[in-house]
Design a protein around this motif. Structure first.
Motif, PDB file in Angstrom:
ATOM      1  N   ALA A  23      52.520  11.419 -49.357  1.00 21.97           N
ATOM      2  CA  ALA A  23      52.192  11.209 -50.767  1.00 21.97           C
ATOM      3  C   ALA A  23      51.047  10.227 -50.957  1.00 21.97           C
ATOM      4  CB  ALA A  23      53.426  10.729 -51.510  1.00 21.97           C
TER       5      ALA A  23
ATOM      6  N   ILE B 202      47.320  11.575 -50.300  1.00 22.20           N
ATOM      7  CA  ILE B 202      46.669  12.585 -51.124  1.00 22.20           C
ATOM      8  C   ILE B 202      45.662  11.967 -52.076  1.00 22.20           C
ATOM      9  CG2 ILE B 202      47.139  14.182 -53.006  1.00 22.20           C
ATOM     10  CD1 ILE B 202      49.456  15.147 -51.488  1.00 22.20           C
ATOM     11  N   PHE B 203      46.020  10.862 -52.690  1.00 23.27           N
ATOM     12  CA  PHE B 203      45.107  10.255 -53.646  1.00 23.27           C
ATOM     13  C   PHE B 203      44.408   9.060 -53.012  1.00 23.27           C
ATOM     14  CE2 PHE B 203      48.326  12.431 -56.102  1.00 23.27           C
ATOM     15  CZ  PHE B 203      47.501  13.269 -56.816  1.00 23.27           C
TER      16      PHE B 203
ATOM     17  N   ARG C 102      36.971  23.907 -58.024  1.00 27.81           N
ATOM     18  CA  ARG C 102      36.908  24.730 -56.812  1.00 27.81           C
ATOM     19  C   ARG C 102      36.628  23.850 -55.608  1.00 27.81           C
ATOM     20  NH1 ARG C 102      32.902  27.991 -58.114  1.00 27.81           N
ATOM     21  NH2 ARG C 102      34.337  29.471 -59.032  1.00 27.81           N
TER      22      ARG C 102
ATOM     23  N   GLY D 167      39.534  21.156 -55.135  1.00 26.53           N
ATOM     24  CA  GLY D 167      40.791  21.762 -54.700  1.00 26.53           C
ATOM     25  C   GLY D 167      40.714  22.250 -53.274  1.00 26.53           C
TER      26      GLY D 167
ATOM     27  N   TYR E 101      27.983  26.590 -48.807  1.00 24.71           N
ATOM     28  CA  TYR E 101      27.239  27.824 -49.068  1.00 24.71           C
ATOM     29  C   TYR E 101      27.574  28.374 -50.454  1.00 24.71           C
ATOM     30  CZ  TYR E 101      25.775  32.636 -48.710  1.00 24.71           C
ATOM     31  OH  TYR E 101      25.206  33.838 -48.958  1.00 24.71           O
ATOM     32  N   VAL E 102      28.861  28.353 -50.796  1.00 25.41           N
ATOM     33  CA  VAL E 102      29.274  28.882 -52.100  1.00 25.41           C
ATOM     34  C   VAL E 102      28.689  28.057 -53.235  1.00 25.41           C
ATOM     35  CG1 VAL E 102      31.284  29.028 -53.604  1.00 25.41           C
ATOM     36  CG2 VAL E 102      31.343  30.091 -51.394  1.00 25.41           C
TER      37      VAL E 102
ATOM     38  N   SER F 125      24.957  28.964 -53.532  1.00 21.65           N
ATOM     39  CA  SER F 125      24.644  30.292 -54.080  1.00 21.65           C
ATOM     40  C   SER F 125      25.128  30.422 -55.523  1.00 21.65           C
ATOM     41  CB  SER F 125      25.227  31.387 -53.200  1.00 21.65           C
ATOM     42  OG  SER F 125      26.541  31.133 -52.900  1.00 21.65           O
ATOM     43  N   LEU F 126      26.215  29.728 -55.883  1.00 25.87           N
ATOM     44  CA  LEU F 126      26.652  29.771 -57.286  1.00 25.87           C
ATOM     45  C   LEU F 126      25.638  29.100 -58.194  1.00 25.87           C
ATOM     46  CD1 LEU F 126      30.471  29.114 -57.449  1.00 25.87           C
ATOM     47  CD2 LEU F 126      29.227  31.151 -58.008  1.00 25.87           C
TER      48      LEU F 126
ATOM     49  N   THR G  97      26.769  38.486 -48.808  1.00 24.71           N
ATOM     50  CA  THR G  97      26.527  37.469 -49.837  1.00 24.71           C
ATOM     51  C   THR G  97      27.412  37.699 -51.052  1.00 24.71           C
ATOM     52  OG1 THR G  97      24.241  37.606 -49.115  1.00 24.71           O
ATOM     53  CG2 THR G  97      24.692  36.313 -51.064  1.00 24.71           C
TER      54      THR G  97
ATOM     55  N   LEU H 178      31.095  36.983 -50.345  1.00 27.53           N
ATOM     56  CA  LEU H 178      31.449  35.563 -50.311  1.00 27.53           C
ATOM     57  C   LEU H 178      31.539  34.996 -51.722  1.00 27.53           C
ATOM     58  CD1 LEU H 178      29.632  34.045 -47.250  1.00 27.53           C
ATOM     59  CD2 LEU H 178      32.049  34.315 -47.667  1.00 27.53           C
ATOM     60  N   LEU H 179      30.587  35.403 -52.588  1.00 27.97           N
ATOM     61  CA  LEU H 179      30.642  34.926 -53.975  1.00 27.97           C
ATOM     62  C   LEU H 179      31.930  35.373 -54.650  1.00 27.97           C
ATOM     63  CD1 LEU H 179      27.180  35.182 -55.694  1.00 27.97           C
ATOM     64  CD2 LEU H 179      28.592  33.217 -55.242  1.00 27.97           C
TER      65      LEU H 179
ATOM     66  N   ALA I 192      34.892  33.524 -53.404  1.00 27.61           N
ATOM     67  CA  ALA I 192      34.968  32.161 -53.944  1.00 27.61           C
ATOM     68  C   ALA I 192      35.584  32.181 -55.341  1.00 27.61           C
ATOM     69  CB  ALA I 192      33.579  31.544 -53.991  1.00 27.61           C
ATOM     70  N   PHE I 193      35.182  33.182 -56.135  1.00 26.17           N
ATOM     71  CA  PHE I 193      35.748  33.265 -57.483  1.00 26.17           C
ATOM     72  C   PHE I 193      37.241  33.573 -57.439  1.00 26.17           C
ATOM     73  CE2 PHE I 193      31.434  33.849 -59.294  1.00 26.17           C
ATOM     74  CZ  PHE I 193      31.544  32.856 -60.233  1.00 26.17           C
TER      75      PHE I 193
ATOM     76  N   GLU J 272      39.245  32.924 -55.011  1.00 25.85           N
ATOM     77  CA  GLU J 272      39.986  31.840 -54.376  1.00 25.85           C
ATOM     78  C   GLU J 272      40.284  30.727 -55.373  1.00 25.85           C
ATOM     79  OE1 GLU J 272      37.760  29.757 -51.561  1.00 25.85           O
ATOM     80  OE2 GLU J 272      39.438  29.196 -50.288  1.00 25.85           O
ATOM     81  N   THR J 273      39.440  30.630 -56.406  1.00 26.56           N
ATOM     82  CA  THR J 273      39.576  29.519 -57.346  1.00 26.56           C
ATOM     83  C   THR J 273      40.953  29.478 -57.987  1.00 26.56           C
ATOM     84  OG1 THR J 273      37.259  29.893 -57.824  1.00 26.56           O
ATOM     85  CG2 THR J 273      38.426  28.378 -59.235  1.00 26.56           C
TER      86      THR J 273
ATOM     87  N   ILE K 125      43.437  28.056 -55.731  1.00 26.29           N
ATOM     88  CA  ILE K 125      43.257  26.604 -55.586  1.00 26.29           C
ATOM     89  C   ILE K 125      43.830  25.881 -56.798  1.00 26.29           C
ATOM     90  CG2 ILE K 125      41.506  24.825 -55.495  1.00 26.29           C
ATOM     91  CD1 ILE K 125      39.886  26.717 -53.776  1.00 26.29           C
ATOM     92  N   TYR K 126      43.651  26.460 -57.986  1.00 20.14           N
ATOM     93  CA  TYR K 126      44.255  25.852 -59.177  1.00 20.14           C
ATOM     94  C   TYR K 126      45.774  25.743 -59.007  1.00 20.14           C
ATOM     95  CZ  TYR K 126      39.907  26.553 -61.771  1.00 20.14           C
ATOM     96  OH  TYR K 126      38.620  26.517 -62.189  1.00 20.14           O
TER      97      TYR K 126
ATOM     98  N   LEU L  55      47.464  25.639 -56.281  1.00 20.37           N
ATOM     99  CA  LEU L  55      47.780  24.646 -55.255  1.00 20.37           C
ATOM    100  C   LEU L  55      47.681  23.235 -55.806  1.00 20.37           C
ATOM    101  CD1 LEU L  55      47.967  24.568 -51.943  1.00 20.37           C
ATOM    102  CD2 LEU L  55      45.820  23.443 -52.297  1.00 20.37           C
ATOM    103  N   LEU L  56      46.604  22.986 -56.599  1.00 20.64           N
ATOM    104  CA  LEU L  56      46.431  21.661 -57.191  1.00 20.64           C
ATOM    105  C   LEU L  56      47.608  21.323 -58.091  1.00 20.64           C
ATOM    106  CD1 LEU L  56      42.726  21.118 -58.253  1.00 20.64           C
ATOM    107  CD2 LEU L  56      44.133  19.773 -56.739  1.00 20.64           C
TER     108      LEU L  56
ATOM    109  N   ILE M 130      50.664  20.547 -56.034  1.00 19.28           N
ATOM    110  CA  ILE M 130      50.553  19.221 -55.383  1.00 19.28           C
ATOM    111  C   ILE M 130      50.779  18.108 -56.398  1.00 19.28           C
ATOM    112  CG2 ILE M 130      48.861  17.611 -54.424  1.00 19.28           C
ATOM    113  CD1 ILE M 130      47.781  19.803 -52.763  1.00 19.28           C
ATOM    114  N   LEU M 131      50.177  18.275 -57.591  1.00 17.59           N
ATOM    115  CA  LEU M 131      50.357  17.262 -58.628  1.00 17.59           C
ATOM    116  C   LEU M 131      51.816  17.172 -59.036  1.00 17.59           C
ATOM    117  CD1 LEU M 131      47.258  17.723 -60.906  1.00 17.59           C
ATOM    118  CD2 LEU M 131      47.668  16.016 -59.175  1.00 17.59           C
TER     119      LEU M 131
ATOM    120  N   PHE N 288      53.811  15.363 -56.043  1.00 13.78           N
ATOM    121  CA  PHE N 288      53.549  13.991 -55.616  1.00 13.78           C
ATOM    122  C   PHE N 288      53.294  13.013 -56.742  1.00 13.78           C
ATOM    123  CE2 PHE N 288      52.445  16.436 -51.809  1.00 13.78           C
ATOM    124  CZ  PHE N 288      53.312  15.832 -50.943  1.00 13.78           C
ATOM    125  N   VAL N 289      52.941  13.501 -57.928  1.00 19.07           N
ATOM    126  CA  VAL N 289      52.728  12.567 -59.048  1.00 19.07           C
ATOM    127  C   VAL N 289      54.008  12.487 -59.846  1.00 19.07           C
ATOM    128  CG1 VAL N 289      51.382  12.065 -61.071  1.00 19.07           C
ATOM    129  CG2 VAL N 289      50.308  13.185 -59.155  1.00 19.07           C
TER     130      VAL N 289
END
Lengths: 261, 85
Positions: free
Chosen positions: A17, A20-21, A173, A176, A222-223, A226-227, B58, B61-62, B65-66, B68-69, B72-73, B75-76, B79-80, B83-84
């Motif tokens: 814990a 993480i922060f 992104r 995370g 890379y992402v 390119s973004l 290319t 991958l773009l 990434a979109f 995957e976002t 990731i949200y 997961l965040l 986690i919050l 642990f918070v």
């Protein structure tokens, strides 16, 4: 929860814990420095020193028949310059160096995790800074290219929401994915510590570090690059010129018809 | 009745966050399906036109990434939640 995992594996996840922060290293009122910022300073110093060394060694002895180091440098710079050239034609002189710099900072900022420090990007501030740079670039370049014709873009409220979502999504992104890579590696270290008797601590981290650290570093830089280029291209894209309709007066039409007849 | 309410309140206060973390991890489902479809289409495109592999990579991958976002949200958020406190 900790009782169960203690009984099964002799693994104690309670130390996770506070990893993480970021911790506050210096704290004086509003002036706060955490360990991510410190590793960010280290990364910047290392990048500057490497740049100086490259400037004094390889670039001073620039040859027409390139070898090793020169070829790598040329490939790296050409890769970003070429993709910037393709996407943002006349602003490639600005966007090429910016994307290369941002990608280098992200990549090195994540790779510093392998030396046992906290990654510089695993802090919300660093990600917000990078995303805001991109945000400013998008809108200033859009205005610089299209001038007044850019204004109708802001009249549509949906466009404004989309524009405001760009830096937020870029921030989260980056943050995370780097944070998740770091948490997974920390979890693996704790897990491996608990089951040391199989000899796994020697093998498992060595196999998984490239997957969660190296891979993330290169893919995310890379992402990000390119973004940025894609959004800037979208902002400076000129609308296709309207095909001019030849004016057809009745007389002309009649004359044309007569001609064809 | 009062006992039930205290039990539910206790559950929500202590284990509710963990349950929520588990539910938040379900975002991986959608992201996995999306990334799988994208990769499959990219393989198809490469098989059909092998010389366009650079451009396809290319774009893939773009798109990844979109996609995957969202994962990731999730997961965040989990986690919050864990642990918070």
């Amino acid at each position: 929860m900790s009782n169960l995992s203690n009984g099964l594996l002799a693994v104690d996840f309670s130390g996770l814990a506070d990893k993480i922060f970021p911790h506050h290293v210096i704290e004086k009122g509003w002036f706060v420095i955490n360990d991510s910022v410190l590793s960010g300073f280290i990364v910047v110093a290392v990048i500057l020193i490497i740049a100086l060394i490259l400037r004094l060694t390889i670039i001073r002895h620039w040859k027409t028949t390139p070898t090793g180091g020169q070829m790598f440098l040329e490939w790296l710079v050409c890769f970003f310059d070429k993709s910037a050239d393709e996407m943002t034609e006349e602003y490639s002189g600005l966007m090429g160096p910016y994307t290369l710099g941002a990608a280098t900072y992200i990549c090195c900022g994540v790779l510093i995790e392998m030396f046992g420090l906290r990654p510089a990007i695993a802090d919300l501030g660093a990600c917000v800074a990078l995303a805001l740079c991109t945000f400013i670039f998008i809108h200033t370049l859009g205005f610089a290219k299209k001038k007044v014709r850019r204004l109708p873009h802001y009249l549509n409220p949906i466009n404004i929401v989309t524009d405001l979502a760009v830096p937020v999504s870029m921030t989260f992104r980056l943050f995370g994915s780097i944070l998740s890579g770091m948490v997974i590696m920390d979890m693996i270290y704790i897990l491996v510590e608990g089951i040391w008797y199989i000899g796994l601590p020697l093998i498992l981290p060595a196999v998984l570090t490239p997957l969660f650290t190296l891979f993330h570093a290169f893919i995310q830089s890379y992402v990000f690059a390119s973004l940025t280029l894609t959004f800037v291209q979208e902002a400076i894209e000129m609308p296709p010129p309207k095909p001019k309709r030849p004016k057809r007066s009745k007389k002309g039409q009649l004359a044309a018809e007569q001609k064809t007849v | 009745m009062e006992l039930l309410i205290t039990m539910v309140a206790n559950l929500l206060a202590t284990d509710g966050a963990l349950l929520g973390a588990g539910i938040a991890a379900l975002t991986g489902l959608g992201a996995g399906i999306g990334m799988g479809i994208a990769t499959g289409k990219a393989v198809e495109a490469t098989a059909r036109q092998p010389e366009a592999v650079g451009k396809i990579r290319t774009m893939l991958l773009l798109g990844l990434a979109f996609a995957e976002t969202t994962a990731i949200y999730g997961l965040l958020v989990s986690i919050l939640l864990i642990f918070v406190s």
